[in-house]
Enzyme design. Sequence first.
Site, PDB file in Angstrom:
ATOM      1  N   HIS A  63      25.041  74.745  17.166  1.00  0.00           N
ATOM      2  CA  HIS A  63      24.461  73.445  17.527  1.00  0.00           C
ATOM      3  C   HIS A  63      24.611  73.147  19.024  1.00  0.00           C
ATOM      4  O   HIS A  63      24.924  72.022  19.411  1.00  0.00           O
ATOM      5  CB  HIS A  63      25.113  72.335  16.700  1.00  0.00           C
ATOM      6  CG  HIS A  63      24.253  71.133  16.491  1.00  0.00           C
ATOM      7  ND1 HIS A  63      24.008  70.214  17.485  1.00  0.00           N
ATOM      8  CD2 HIS A  63      23.585  70.687  15.405  1.00  0.00           C
ATOM      9  CE1 HIS A  63      23.240  69.241  17.017  1.00  0.00           C
ATOM     10  NE2 HIS A  63      22.962  69.514  15.748  1.00  0.00           N
ATOM     11  N   GLU A 109      18.257  75.159  16.295  1.00  0.00           N
ATOM     12  CA  GLU A 109      19.146  75.491  15.189  1.00  0.00           C
ATOM     13  C   GLU A 109      18.446  76.474  14.254  1.00  0.00           C
ATOM     14  O   GLU A 109      17.765  76.079  13.309  1.00  0.00           O
ATOM     15  CB  GLU A 109      19.560  74.213  14.462  1.00  0.00           C
ATOM     16  CG  GLU A 109      20.228  73.181  15.370  1.00  0.00           C
ATOM     17  CD  GLU A 109      20.202  71.780  14.786  1.00  0.00           C
ATOM     18  OE1 GLU A 109      20.669  71.609  13.638  1.00  0.00           O
ATOM     19  OE2 GLU A 109      19.698  70.860  15.473  1.00  0.00           O
ATOM     20  N   HIS A 133      25.271  68.712   7.830  1.00  0.00           N
ATOM     21  CA  HIS A 133      25.981  69.759   8.573  1.00  0.00           C
ATOM     22  C   HIS A 133      27.349  70.107   7.984  1.00  0.00           C
ATOM     23  O   HIS A 133      28.337  70.249   8.720  1.00  0.00           O
ATOM     24  CB  HIS A 133      26.133  69.343  10.037  1.00  0.00           C
ATOM     25  CG  HIS A 133      24.868  69.369  10.827  1.00  0.00           C
ATOM     26  ND1 HIS A 133      23.770  70.138  10.481  1.00  0.00           N
ATOM     27  CD2 HIS A 133      24.503  68.700  11.974  1.00  0.00           C
ATOM     28  CE1 HIS A 133      22.800  69.960  11.390  1.00  0.00           C
ATOM     29  NE2 HIS A 133      23.214  69.088  12.280  1.00  0.00           N
TER      30      HIS A 133
END
Length: 345
Positions: free
Chosen positions: A175, A309, A101
């Site tokens: 997220h 996502e 991420h």
Amino acid sequence: MNIETQDIMSKWKLYTLLNDNGMKVSFLNFGGIITDISVPNRNNQLENVVLGYKNYDDYEENTKFFGAIIGRVAGRIQDSSFTILDQTYSMEANEGGHHLHGGNGGFHQVIWQASPFQTDETIGVKLTHRSLDGEGGYPGTIEVAVTYTLTNNNELILDYSGTSDKTTVLTMTNHSYFNLNGNLTDTIHNHHVTIESDEFVELDAELIPTGKKINVANTPFDFRTGRKLVDGIHSTTTQNRVANHGYDHYFILNQTQQQHISVKEETSGRVMTIKTNQPGVVMYTSNTLDEGLNLAEGQSKPYLGVCFETQASPVSLHHDGFPSVFLKANELYEKQTVFSFGVEG
């Protein structure tokens, strides 16, 4: 329709969008973190349907990425490296030997410039950020924008854009952990999910995509006609067990004109639909969510939220035949995901 602004801890701003139906969306300019989405149940009772901390200072670390903008690359980059035009780039290994991420200094950890706006039909805030060449190990100075727009149809529209002065990699997402029960009154076991997807991507024991696509037919990953999340949480299949008893997988979306994803929660009557021009979605059922985090409506525990996502996939950095995260120099990255909220029954 109205936009409210509040100073938080003398360093951040909290923006709250309110439409004419009473739907509310709150988010920080820090990380673009969505802290609250309040929508009605079938009895018109407004409740929050995303996970967020009770205390704002807990977002400083936010190791679970609650509500945040993720980038430059959402997901796990195998071995924390990739190659562009015969040049190899290395980035921080922040999950074992892999890069997750965007790293610890990713987009979830920066203060975005914020510009509120209002039209006859919408209200919103455009968030912008400039990431310099080499930041986090990524090539190219990149200008990115994420716009949150709320409509009177109870739609939350997320528009993503970006350009780079060098060929680089980019796939952004949000997220948020959704729980349509409202105010965390139950887990997401009985959320009924439909995903327009014939294939998902196999994971290895470190949750790294292997490069193999698996047909969803006759598996707990077949959401084409809908199923409850509990099916995968309790499944003994290898892929559900690898993901710590649930889902943490990339689904390749069928390119149709239908709503790509729908989620229904029978007790509250809430329905959320997701439409996107992204090629796929990682569905994560918070299998490894820590217990005891101090959330707005109570203590955290596994299976308290589900993430959708929408994104391309970093598996494309090491395997052919997958939705690419490469962005050519001066090419426009432009993606949209729309979350729509309603009720049934």
